[in-house]
Write an enzyme that holds these catalytic residues in place. Structure first.
Site, PDB file in Angstrom:
ATOM      1  N   ASP A  86      20.241 -29.884  81.003  1.00  0.00           N
ATOM      2  CA  ASP A  86      21.053 -29.380  79.908  1.00  0.00           C
ATOM      3  C   ASP A  86      21.075 -30.468  78.828  1.00  0.00           C
ATOM      4  O   ASP A  86      20.759 -31.632  79.091  1.00  0.00           O
ATOM      5  CB  ASP A  86      22.464 -29.073  80.417  1.00  0.00           C
ATOM      6  CG  ASP A  86      23.360 -28.521  79.327  1.00  0.00           C
ATOM      7  OD1 ASP A  86      22.893 -27.650  78.554  1.00  0.00           O
ATOM      8  OD2 ASP A  86      24.514 -28.972  79.227  1.00  0.00           O
ATOM      9  N   ASP A  93      23.754 -30.895  75.757  1.00  0.00           N
ATOM     10  CA  ASP A  93      25.054 -31.421  75.350  1.00  0.00           C
ATOM     11  C   ASP A  93      25.878 -31.804  76.572  1.00  0.00           C
ATOM     12  O   ASP A  93      26.133 -30.987  77.455  1.00  0.00           O
ATOM     13  CB  ASP A  93      25.800 -30.380  74.516  1.00  0.00           C
ATOM     14  CG  ASP A  93      24.998 -29.962  73.284  1.00  0.00           C
ATOM     15  OD1 ASP A  93      24.254 -30.804  72.749  1.00  0.00           O
ATOM     16  OD2 ASP A  93      25.107 -28.798  72.876  1.00  0.00           O
TER      17      ASP A  93
END
Length: 245
Positions: free
Chosen positions: A59, A61
């Site tokens: 991922d 953020d």
């Protein structure tokens, strides 16, 4: 969908949900919702027989850059990379893993940033972090597209396009939607506590491991012999699992 080449054209016309209008008829989503990537893995080729690869899905953020509660990294200046992430991700590549970004970015569909803005942010990310491929879902949650996590669409597309053995791969993320996408795709999941989730208590679905930092998560990946054999680790709720092989 793929946007071939190293960056998107600022002049490309995107529809309301952030994808080129010519892809609107794609199956799986009423808006043609397939993730788009800004980079194809070096040496990848469609149609040719390939040995199955291992990958670490990341991922963005809260894993590679600072999590901005209620906001998005809309410009390169707002993308604040966490310390040492480039060198940490390079360890995975040196160990033979593909490194692939899997990220929801509905700020595009909300009109908070343009595809060109996202491309500029991604250019900064790629300059600092060695990634083999990037997949973004730019759609709203309400569009119920096939690519937005917690659905596994981006993971499945990456696996198909890069000949990836999902059971021998890992997803490192910071949210339940990351974990749900990993579970749906049959990928072991490592939770890192540098993003949205600060306390693993009650986190669901239960991750295979919990790590304080990306560095600890990578240590778990590289020290897990069962992953090398394509066998999922039992899911563990204790943070100590991040250090157990």
């Amino acid at each position: 969908m793929w946007l071939r080449g190293r960056e998107t054209r600022a002049s490309q016309r995107f529809g309301a949900c952030g994808r080129p209008a010519q892809y609107a008829a794609r199956r799986g989503c009423p808006h043609g919702a397939l993730p788009y990537s800004l980079l194809r893995a070096p040496g990848s080729s469609q149609g040719a027989p390939q040995r199955m690869s291992r990958a670490v899905f990341l991922d963005r953020d809260g894993v590679l850059n600072a999590y901005l509660p209620g906001d998005y990294a809309k410009t390169p200046d707002e993308l604040l990379l966490l310390p040492g992430v480039g060198a940490i991700v390079q360890k995975l590549r040196a160990a033979g893993y593909l490194t692939i970004l899997i990220s929801n970015q509905q700020g595009v569909a909300k009109g908070l940033m343009t595809p060109a803005d996202l491309a500029a942010v991604t250019a900064k990310l790629r300059a600092e972090v060695p990634l083999d491929a990037l997949y973004y879902c730019p759609h709203l949650k309400s569009e119920d597209c096939a690519c937005r996590k917690p659905k596994p669409g981006m993971l499945l597309q990456a696996a198909q396009e890069h000949a990836i053995d999902l059971s021998a791969s890992v997803f490192i993320g910071d949210t339940p939607t990351d974990a749900q996408a990993a579970l749906a795709a049959g990928v072991p999941f490592v939770l890192v506590l540098t993003g949205q989730t600060k306390d693993p208590a009650g986190f669901s679905p239960t991750p295979n491991a919990v790590a304080q930092t990306l560095s600890e998560a990578v240590e778990w990946v590289l020290g897990s012999p069962r992953l090398e054999r394509g066998v999922n680790e039992p899911r563990a709720s204790s943070a100590k699992a991040a250090h157990e092989g």
